[in-house]
Design an enzyme around this catalytic site. Sequence first.
Site, PDB file in Angstrom:
ATOM      1  CB  ILE A 215     108.661  21.008 -46.002  1.00 49.86           C
ATOM      2  CG1 ILE A 215     107.908  22.346 -46.126  1.00 49.86           C
ATOM      3  CG2 ILE A 215     109.170  20.864 -44.565  1.00 49.86           C
ATOM      4  CD1 ILE A 215     106.990  22.488 -47.279  1.00 49.86           C
ATOM      5  NE  ARG A 217     109.934  16.687 -55.358  1.00 52.39           N
ATOM      6  CZ  ARG A 217     109.029  16.101 -54.586  1.00 52.39           C
ATOM      7  NH1 ARG A 217     109.070  16.289 -53.276  1.00 52.39           N
ATOM      8  NH2 ARG A 217     108.099  15.330 -55.105  1.00 52.39           N
ATOM      9  CD  GLU A 246     114.945  13.677 -50.720  1.00 53.95           C
ATOM     10  OE1 GLU A 246     114.153  12.741 -50.905  1.00 53.95           O
ATOM     11  OE2 GLU A 246     114.564  14.814 -50.444  1.00 53.95           O
ATOM     12  CG  HIS A 264     111.192  13.389 -48.766  1.00 54.55           C
ATOM     13  ND1 HIS A 264     111.624  13.518 -50.066  1.00 54.55           N
ATOM     14  CD2 HIS A 264     109.956  13.941 -48.746  1.00 54.55           C
ATOM     15  CE1 HIS A 264     110.686  14.124 -50.796  1.00 54.55           C
ATOM     16  NE2 HIS A 264     109.669  14.380 -50.010  1.00 54.55           N
TER      17      HIS A 264
END
Length: 298
Positions: A215, A217, A246, A264
Amino acid sequence: MPRPDLLLISNVPAPLRAALAERFTLHEGAPVPGIRAVVGGGMAKLDTALLEQLPDLEIVAIHGIGHDGIDTAALRARGIPLTLTPDVLTEDVADLAIALMLAVHRRIAANDALVRAGGWSAPLGRRASGRRIGIFGLGRIGHAIALRAAPFAGELLYTARSEKAVPWRFVPDIAALAETSDVLVLAAPGGSDTQNIVDAEILDRLGPDGVLVNIARGSLVDEDALVAALAEGRIAGAGLDVFAHEPQVPEALKAMNQVVLAPHQGSATEESRTEMRNLVLANLDAHFAGKPLLTPLG
């Protein structure tokens, strides 16, 4: 009185954009003369080249806590403050870490898809309680994860820059942490110090019964090595809220039912986003009123 010019360097939630538009003249894309403030999300990039195009810049306000894309040294050299939104999102990110861990062990996403497709007979999951849970990074979020995990962990371990005054076992490096843990939770900042720190060796140390939860990077994980470890059964599963590129997610990960994926969403609750928005605005309002900032980066 003219409104100050503000540059958006990434997408921000619509309510924040609307509130900023009431206070500032908003700009996106290439900088224009007179920009006095910059706002972006936690994945925003602000490098030296862009800073050189902003000679009138006075403040950078980040909607989030991630700032590995911000040239903080260049900001400090120019005396430009950087504000973040710490604390207000801590509890929700920690909740998601636990949710991902449970979802992987108990096949929540895979079983949901199975039932929706008309199925009923499902493979067995794994017991989540009694596991050795290792947390890499014991800052605000890591500590909140530990508090949630401790009641049902068989043992709680952590790795941080230094040992903390906490009741959990300190492990000096991530290699030893992975070797000792059944679940490895990543809660450390991004940046050059942690780039691809979870590589093939760390995943092999975690082992065929181990689960990775990220959770933090996407940059912390060598994504190709992770795909290979999962495909070859060298780790048991993964719960991922962040990715290396991402919003692109490897197709191989999407096809794996031992992996739980989220876009995310660590801070994506109505409560967190409201408080984050308010804190961004409060920092900007304080700056332009000549008052102390609420949450400057130290």
